[in-house]
Design a protein around this motif. Sequence first.
Motif, PDB file in Angstrom:
ATOM      1  N   LEU A 167      -3.095   3.666   7.647  1.00 32.01           N
ATOM      2  CA  LEU A 167      -2.809   4.593   6.428  1.00 32.01           C
ATOM      3  C   LEU A 167      -3.963   5.528   6.056  1.00 32.01           C
ATOM      4  O   LEU A 167      -5.110   4.872   6.221  1.00 32.01           O
ATOM      5  N   ARG A 168      -3.677   6.496   5.422  1.00 33.09           N
ATOM      6  CA  ARG A 168      -4.615   7.270   4.887  1.00 33.09           C
ATOM      7  C   ARG A 168      -4.514   7.356   3.141  1.00 33.09           C
ATOM      8  O   ARG A 168      -3.336   7.759   2.930  1.00 33.09           O
ATOM      9  N   GLU A 209      -0.547   7.141   2.520  1.00 33.90           N
ATOM     10  CA  GLU A 209       0.495   7.567   3.586  1.00 33.90           C
ATOM     11  C   GLU A 209       0.132   7.052   5.170  1.00 33.90           C
ATOM     12  O   GLU A 209      -0.920   6.848   5.319  1.00 33.90           O
ATOM     13  N   GLU A 210       1.226   7.066   5.700  1.00 34.67           N
ATOM     14  CA  GLU A 210       1.262   6.466   7.043  1.00 34.67           C
ATOM     15  C   GLU A 210       0.722   7.377   7.911  1.00 34.67           C
ATOM     16  O   GLU A 210       1.142   8.613   8.030  1.00 34.67           O
ATOM     17  N   VAL A 211      -0.169   7.029   8.694  1.00 31.07           N
ATOM     18  CA  VAL A 211      -0.860   7.786  10.025  1.00 31.07           C
ATOM     19  C   VAL A 211      -0.383   7.582  11.056  1.00 31.07           C
ATOM     20  O   VAL A 211       0.290   8.486  11.919  1.00 31.07           O
ATOM     21  N   ALA A 237       0.763  -1.218  -0.090  1.00 32.20           N
ATOM     22  CA  ALA A 237      -0.001   0.127  -0.030  1.00 32.20           C
ATOM     23  C   ALA A 237       0.878   1.268   0.135  1.00 32.20           C
ATOM     24  O   ALA A 237       0.502   2.302  -0.602  1.00 32.20           O
ATOM     25  N   LEU A 238       1.934   1.261   0.993  1.00 28.10           N
ATOM     26  CA  LEU A 238       2.658   2.476   0.836  1.00 28.10           C
ATOM     27  C   LEU A 238       3.503   2.576  -0.485  1.00 28.10           C
ATOM     28  O   LEU A 238       3.711   3.634  -0.965  1.00 28.10           O
ATOM     29  N   ALA A 239       3.903   1.387  -1.166  1.00 31.13           N
ATOM     30  CA  ALA A 239       4.763   1.390  -2.160  1.00 31.13           C
ATOM     31  C   ALA A 239       3.958   2.118  -3.544  1.00 31.13           C
ATOM     32  O   ALA A 239       4.491   2.495  -4.496  1.00 31.13           O
ATOM     33  N   SER A 240       2.622   1.760  -3.487  1.00 32.44           N
ATOM     34  CA  SER A 240       1.605   2.166  -4.574  1.00 32.44           C
ATOM     35  C   SER A 240       1.594   3.739  -4.556  1.00 32.44           C
ATOM     36  O   SER A 240       1.105   4.213  -5.434  1.00 32.44           O
ATOM     37  N   GLY A 241       2.079   4.411  -3.593  1.00 33.41           N
ATOM     38  CA  GLY A 241       2.008   5.958  -3.582  1.00 33.41           C
ATOM     39  C   GLY A 241       0.607   6.483  -3.353  1.00 33.41           C
ATOM     40  O   GLY A 241       0.493   7.574  -3.231  1.00 33.41           O
ATOM     41  N   LEU A 242      -0.388   5.520  -3.174  1.00 37.46           N
ATOM     42  CA  LEU A 242      -1.929   6.025  -2.971  1.00 37.46           C
ATOM     43  C   LEU A 242      -2.014   6.161  -1.390  1.00 37.46           C
ATOM     44  O   LEU A 242      -3.141   6.818  -1.060  1.00 37.46           O
TER      45      LEU A 242
END
Length: 209
Positions: A206-207, A195-197, A188-193
């Motif tokens: 994540l948001r 960001e970690e909350v 999910a983080l690598a997708s760029g969609l």
Amino acid sequence: MSTLPTHIGQVEMAEVKGFLADDEAEALYRHGLASAPMGAVLEVGSYCGKSTLYLALACKAHNSVVYAVDHHVGSEEHQPGEMFHDPDLFNANDQHFDSFAEFRRNVRRSGLSDWVVPLVAPSTVCARHWQTPLAMCFIDGGHSLDAALSDYRCWSDRVMRGGILAIHDLYPEPELGGQAPIAIYRLALASGLYEEVERVNSLGVLRKR
């Protein structure tokens, strides 16, 4: 000071079967409260309803609902002979694992039935024609790589912009736990969609950008 309720209705939360730590439950409840006014809340992997009740309580505050997705026949690790098998949840008559009766009992005794929509089917089946954007999605289903990837692919695209994707059981070191949940978290983080909350114990939040 913790704002997490120790009782919900007639349910003593410490006695509900599950693997959710108190600090993780408090984070789920907090993000549920913030997300419910924006739209639907959904969890994948309800088990006996511990996370469901905290999310439902948050939804009740905003007259929303939590969709609770679980086939209730147990993941790989819940089957007889496996590490997390609970014989109390094994239906001897039908010879299969069944957490739904315990889930329904907990929801009924909590008084939150009007804020919980059980979806008793595999995640892939529930997602097949799903159209409702999600303000929050909590993934805590099967922990094999195939199951975790399937849950991520089924539901992450349905989270609305600004919505929350929470994933449970993140263990950076293999000796501490299975690697499938943290694999989809990193995906999910690598997708760029996303960001970690925050990270709370083994819960990652994540948001969607």
